[in-house]
Design a protein around this motif. Structure first.
Motif, PDB file in Angstrom:
ATOM      1  N   GLY B 254      14.350  10.188 -12.028  1.00  0.00           N
ATOM      2  CA  GLY B 254      13.955  11.052 -10.920  1.00  0.00           C
ATOM      3  C   GLY B 254      13.354  10.261  -9.767  1.00  0.00           C
ATOM      4  N   PRO B 255      12.967  10.919  -8.727  1.00  0.00           N
ATOM      5  CA  PRO B 255      12.446  10.220  -7.546  1.00  0.00           C
ATOM      6  C   PRO B 255      11.119   9.534  -7.845  1.00  0.00           C
ATOM      7  CG  PRO B 255      12.182  12.581  -7.335  1.00  0.00           C
ATOM      8  CD  PRO B 255      12.956  12.360  -8.573  1.00  0.00           C
ATOM      9  N   ARG B 256      10.838   8.496  -7.132  1.00  0.00           N
ATOM     10  CA  ARG B 256       9.608   7.749  -7.338  1.00  0.00           C
ATOM     11  C   ARG B 256       8.420   8.601  -6.936  1.00  0.00           C
ATOM     12  NH1 ARG B 256       7.319   2.757  -4.833  1.00  0.00           N
ATOM     13  NH2 ARG B 256       6.143   1.997  -6.608  1.00  0.00           N
ATOM     14  N   ARG B 257       7.294   8.352  -7.598  1.00  0.00           N
ATOM     15  CA  ARG B 257       6.099   9.121  -7.290  1.00  0.00           C
ATOM     16  C   ARG B 257       5.693   8.879  -5.841  1.00  0.00           C
ATOM     17  NH1 ARG B 257       0.981   8.201 -11.008  1.00  0.00           N
ATOM     18  NH2 ARG B 257      -0.494   9.008  -9.520  1.00  0.00           N
ATOM     19  N   ASP B 258       5.171   9.886  -5.230  1.00  0.00           N
ATOM     20  CA  ASP B 258       4.779   9.757  -3.817  1.00  0.00           C
ATOM     21  C   ASP B 258       3.345   9.249  -3.733  1.00  0.00           C
ATOM     22  OD1 ASP B 258       4.429  12.099  -1.076  1.00  0.00           O
ATOM     23  OD2 ASP B 258       4.697   9.937  -1.126  1.00  0.00           O
ATOM     24  N   TYR B 259       3.204   8.030  -3.171  1.00  0.00           N
ATOM     25  CA  TYR B 259       1.855   7.466  -3.058  1.00  0.00           C
ATOM     26  C   TYR B 259       1.283   7.670  -1.666  1.00  0.00           C
ATOM     27  CZ  TYR B 259       2.759   5.226  -7.482  1.00  0.00           C
ATOM     28  OH  TYR B 259       3.032   5.008  -8.786  1.00  0.00           O
ATOM     29  N   GLY B 260       1.918   8.432  -0.847  1.00  0.00           N
ATOM     30  CA  GLY B 260       1.468   8.592   0.537  1.00  0.00           C
ATOM     31  C   GLY B 260       1.954   7.402   1.360  1.00  0.00           C
ATOM     32  N   ASP B 261       1.585   7.376   2.592  1.00  0.00           N
ATOM     33  CA  ASP B 261       2.089   6.262   3.393  1.00  0.00           C
ATOM     34  C   ASP B 261       0.984   5.270   3.770  1.00  0.00           C
ATOM     35  OD1 ASP B 261       0.830   8.053   4.915  1.00  0.00           O
ATOM     36  OD2 ASP B 261       2.519   8.520   6.234  1.00  0.00           O
ATOM     37  N   ARG B 262      -0.105   5.283   2.996  1.00  0.00           N
ATOM     38  CA  ARG B 262      -1.147   4.286   3.252  1.00  0.00           C
ATOM     39  C   ARG B 262      -0.649   2.926   2.780  1.00  0.00           C
ATOM     40  NH1 ARG B 262      -6.180   5.633   0.270  1.00  0.00           N
ATOM     41  NH2 ARG B 262      -4.738   6.670  -1.104  1.00  0.00           N
ATOM     42  N   PRO B 263      -1.218   1.842   3.319  1.00  0.00           N
ATOM     43  CA  PRO B 263      -0.795   0.519   2.849  1.00  0.00           C
ATOM     44  C   PRO B 263      -1.232   0.316   1.410  1.00  0.00           C
ATOM     45  CG  PRO B 263      -2.697   0.335   4.291  1.00  0.00           C
ATOM     46  CD  PRO B 263      -2.260   1.760   4.354  1.00  0.00           C
ATOM     47  N   ARG B 264      -0.484  -0.509   0.652  1.00  0.00           N
ATOM     48  CA  ARG B 264      -0.902  -0.836  -0.707  1.00  0.00           C
ATOM     49  C   ARG B 264      -2.248  -1.511  -0.651  1.00  0.00           C
ATOM     50  NH1 ARG B 264       3.724  -2.238  -4.555  1.00  0.00           N
ATOM     51  NH2 ARG B 264       2.082  -3.444  -5.529  1.00  0.00           N
ATOM     52  N   ARG B 265      -3.090  -1.158  -1.607  1.00  0.00           N
ATOM     53  CA  ARG B 265      -4.462  -1.626  -1.529  1.00  0.00           C
ATOM     54  C   ARG B 265      -4.534  -3.152  -1.669  1.00  0.00           C
ATOM     55  NH1 ARG B 265      -8.475   0.899  -5.711  1.00  0.00           N
ATOM     56  NH2 ARG B 265      -7.999   2.894  -4.726  1.00  0.00           N
ATOM     57  N   ASP B 266      -3.619  -3.702  -2.448  1.00  0.00           N
ATOM     58  CA  ASP B 266      -3.731  -5.141  -2.704  1.00  0.00           C
ATOM     59  C   ASP B 266      -3.050  -5.979  -1.622  1.00  0.00           C
ATOM     60  OD1 ASP B 266      -1.095  -5.446  -5.190  1.00  0.00           O
ATOM     61  OD2 ASP B 266      -1.292  -4.198  -3.382  1.00  0.00           O
ATOM     62  N   ALA B 267      -2.286  -5.320  -0.774  1.00  0.00           N
ATOM     63  CA  ALA B 267      -1.524  -6.098   0.207  1.00  0.00           C
ATOM     64  C   ALA B 267      -2.412  -6.857   1.201  1.00  0.00           C
ATOM     65  CB  ALA B 267      -0.559  -5.180   0.936  1.00  0.00           C
ATOM     66  N   PRO B 268      -3.386  -6.229   1.843  1.00  0.00           N
ATOM     67  CA  PRO B 268      -4.171  -6.993   2.829  1.00  0.00           C
ATOM     68  C   PRO B 268      -5.056  -8.043   2.146  1.00  0.00           C
ATOM     69  CG  PRO B 268      -4.669  -4.633   2.927  1.00  0.00           C
ATOM     70  CD  PRO B 268      -3.833  -4.855   1.742  1.00  0.00           C
ATOM     71  N   ARG B 269      -5.489  -7.721   0.885  1.00  0.00           N
ATOM     72  CA  ARG B 269      -6.409  -8.629   0.221  1.00  0.00           C
ATOM     73  C   ARG B 269      -5.751  -9.987  -0.023  1.00  0.00           C
ATOM     74  NH1 ARG B 269      -8.639  -5.898  -4.863  1.00  0.00           N
ATOM     75  NH2 ARG B 269      -8.911  -4.094  -3.519  1.00  0.00           N
ATOM     76  N   GLU B 270      -4.459  -9.946  -0.314  1.00  0.00           N
ATOM     77  CA  GLU B 270      -3.783 -11.197  -0.640  1.00  0.00           C
ATOM     78  C   GLU B 270      -3.532 -12.043   0.609  1.00  0.00           C
ATOM     79  OE1 GLU B 270      -0.192 -11.419  -3.053  1.00  0.00           O
ATOM     80  OE2 GLU B 270      -1.140  -9.906  -4.339  1.00  0.00           O
ATOM     81  N   SER B 271      -3.342 -11.401   1.692  1.00  0.00           N
ATOM     82  CA  SER B 271      -2.911 -12.137   2.885  1.00  0.00           C
ATOM     83  C   SER B 271      -3.917 -13.167   3.402  1.00  0.00           C
ATOM     84  CB  SER B 271      -2.517 -11.147   3.986  1.00  0.00           C
ATOM     85  OG  SER B 271      -3.596 -10.290   4.253  1.00  0.00           O
ATOM     86  N   PRO B 272      -5.235 -12.922   3.435  1.00  0.00           N
ATOM     87  CA  PRO B 272      -6.099 -13.957   3.993  1.00  0.00           C
ATOM     88  C   PRO B 272      -6.142 -15.225   3.140  1.00  0.00           C
ATOM     89  CG  PRO B 272      -7.356 -11.964   3.507  1.00  0.00           C
ATOM     90  CD  PRO B 272      -5.989 -11.749   3.038  1.00  0.00           C
ATOM     91  N   ALA B 273      -5.956 -15.065   1.805  1.00  0.00           N
ATOM     92  CA  ALA B 273      -6.004 -16.227   0.920  1.00  0.00           C
ATOM     93  C   ALA B 273      -4.934 -17.226   1.304  1.00  0.00           C
ATOM     94  CB  ALA B 273      -5.822 -15.779  -0.517  1.00  0.00           C
ATOM     95  N   GLY B 274      -3.749 -16.734   1.538  1.00  0.00           N
ATOM     96  CA  GLY B 274      -2.669 -17.516   2.092  1.00  0.00           C
ATOM     97  C   GLY B 274      -2.308 -18.781   1.348  1.00  0.00           C
ATOM     98  N   THR B 275      -2.325 -18.724   0.062  1.00  0.00           N
ATOM     99  CA  THR B 275      -1.944 -19.911  -0.692  1.00  0.00           C
ATOM    100  C   THR B 275      -0.465 -20.168  -0.520  1.00  0.00           C
ATOM    101  OG1 THR B 275      -1.824 -18.466  -2.588  1.00  0.00           O
ATOM    102  CG2 THR B 275      -3.770 -19.865  -2.422  1.00  0.00           C
TER     103      THR B 275
END
Lengths: 246, 296
Positions: B254-275
């Protein structure tokens, strides 16, 4: 039915043992006579002596005969070698296997087999002394034994035999009437509904005689059924006061 | 007034389904010999084999040890199965155990759980249909026997009763008397007379002798509710030979669960580390995240 009689089977309106045409031989039933069986009954019907025992529900052996939806009903009817005038051979024979099969099919119509799936219910009928109509006597005893074992049943079937002797329809064939009469018809009936669960016929009867025979059989159903119920009642009264020895 | 009924007798004008009755044309008929009370509509079968129900406490004898656990003889048409998974103590053949029926399958496989070994004492065998009489209303009958004989008594729904104590023999006799006379009225009084105690004495003795909870204390609670398959201890790693066949088909999920259109919580956290390891992927993720974010 065997060879036609040389001597009359009806003398002065009475049969050889002094019975009227619509009279049963005396019947006694005792329930719960065996300690190791789940249910048992001892029946005397005239000079017939029958012991019936029921084991189960229990595991099915051989395993491949298991029915996953209901219990398998099995029956063994055996005449003891000493039950007849001539000493017979022990063990099953063609006749006893046929009777075992028809009695099994009669009970398969009566037992509520769906309650105990994957099990076997075994009915053993031993004819200790035979004097005609042993299959109906055995069936009547086995019904009491099944009820005594607590096996769920839709009814308590009774057996009765009808026949034709010297051109007249009579109820409850004894040995001489069976051997030298013109027809013999064992019947098993469910008393509460009147359904027939076993019917065989040996010999010849006209349609009107057959209908007369059925009427005579139905007239005797309650009499035999009451004896079965009385035997069960007597057993449970007796069991209450007497400690059962193991 | 109770009366004796035999198979085929009419009990009620309404359908009641029960292993000891059958229904025909919306009416209930007795299927076994039993005592019927028309006023209360109560039917007590006099004999009958044990039919397993989930939640029943049963007493059985360990009969055999299998790969998956133990085969338990329950003195019924069906054998009990006790999984050895998570058991803290092994059992041996001929051990007497108390256990609970946790599952009854369509083909009457009886799965047991929460086993407890019963040490010493003796077991007696009564008709399973009379277990309720042995216990009595609010276990009144059982308390009489327990108080009068000072025995520990455990009653299995399958008709096996375990007795241990100073007056084992007397207790066994009393229970066998209950089994025999279960269908006759005034049973508790007769049992008190048989044991030679009065109701007051029973009450006093019961008060003196607090209800011991040996029943619960000895249970093997170490047996974990655990299922094979996904998650749990067996997750990941080498699972043995590769003979499990093709992967199970789970069908269309069936269709994927709807998580809304907010950004994934972990996405911004990973970006500053920038390994450096996934450096190429990150800008794409960030771009996606900001795209989603701008929509808000």
């Amino acid at each position: 039915m065997g060879t036609p009689s040389e001597q009359p089977l009806i003398v002065g309106g009475k049969r050889l043992d002094g019975r009227a045409m619509d009279e049963l031989r005396p019947i006694t039933i005792t329930a719960g006579v065996l300690n190791r069986a789940n249910g048992s009954a001892y029946l005397t019907w005239g000079r017939n002596k029958v012991m019936a025992a029921v084991y189960g529900p229990k595991e099915v052996f051989p395993k491949h005969e298991t029915d996953p939806y209901k219990a398998v009903v099995r029956c063994r009817y055996l005449m003891a070698p000493f039950s007849t005038d001539d000493h017979g051979r022990s063990g099953p024979n063609r006749r006893s296997r046929e009777i075992s099969m028809v009695i099994k099919e009669a009970f398969a119509n009566v037992v509520v087999a769906e309650v105990y799936p994957k099990t076997a219910i075994e009915v053993y009928i031993e004819i200790l002394e035979s004097h005609g109509s042993t299959r109906v006597a055995g069936l009547t005893a086995a019904a009491v034994a099944l009820a005594n074992a607590g096996i769920p049943m839709r009814d308590l079937p009774i057996g009765v035999s009808i026949g034709k002797i010297d051109g007249q329809v009579a109820v409850d064939m004894q040995k001489e009437e069976d051997n030298f009469g013109q027809a013999d018809m064992p019947l098993a009936i469910k008393p509460t509904t009147g359904e027939i669960v076993l019917l065989q016929m040996d010999g010849k009867m006209t349609r009107s005689e057959f209908e007369q025979a059925l009427d005579m059989a139905y007239a005797k159903v309650d009499e035999i059924h009451e004896l079965q119920v009385a035997a069960l009642k007597e057993y449970f009264d007796r069991a209450a006061v007497m400690p059962q020895e193991e | 007034m109770t009366k004796l009924v035999t198979p085929g007798d009419l009990l009620l004008d309404r359908p009641v389904r029960n292993p000891y009755t059958f229904v025909k044309a919306e009416k209930t008929y007795a299927a076994v010999v039993g005592m019927f009370d028309p006023e209360q509509g109560r039917f007590m079968p006099i004999k009958g084999s044990y039919l397993p129900m989930v939640g029943d406490d049963v007493i059985g004898v360990v009969e055999e040890e299998k790969v998956i656990g133990y085969g338990i003889n329950l003195f019924s048409p069906y054998k009990g199965l006790l999984s050895s998974k998570g058991l803290r103590f092994p059992f041996e053949p001929n051990n007497i155990i108390l256990a609970q029926v946790s599952e009854v399958s369509e083909v009457k496989d009886i799965w047991l759980s929460r086993p407890m070994k019963l040490e010493g004492g003796e077991i007696i065998d009564i008709a399973p249909t009379k277990v309720s009489r042995v216990i009595g209303k609010h276990s009144s009958m059982l308390n009489v026997v327990k108080a009068a004989t000072k025995c520990d008594i455990l009653v299995g729904k399958n008709g096996l009763i375990w007795i241990k104590g100073p007056n084992q023999q007397k207790a066994a006799e009393a229970i066998e008397k209950i089994d025999r006379e279960a269908h006759l009225p005034g049973l508790t009084d007769r049992i008190m007379e048989f044991l030679g105690v009065s109701p007051e004495e029973v009450a006093a003795m019961a008060a003196q002798q607090p209800q011991r909870s040996s029943f619960e204390a000895g249970r093997d609670e170490g047996q974990r509710e655990e299922r094979g398959g996904f998650g749990g201890r067996d997750r990941g790693g080498f699972k043995g030979r590769d003979d499990r066949g093709p992967r199970r088909d789970y069908g269309d999920r069936g269709p994927r669960r709807d998580y809304g259109d907010r950004p994934r919580r972990d996405a911004p956290r990973e970006s500053p580390a920038g390994t450096g390891s996934s450096g190429e992927q990150q800008p794409a993720e960030q771009a996606q995240a900001s795209e989603r974010g701008s929509g808000q």
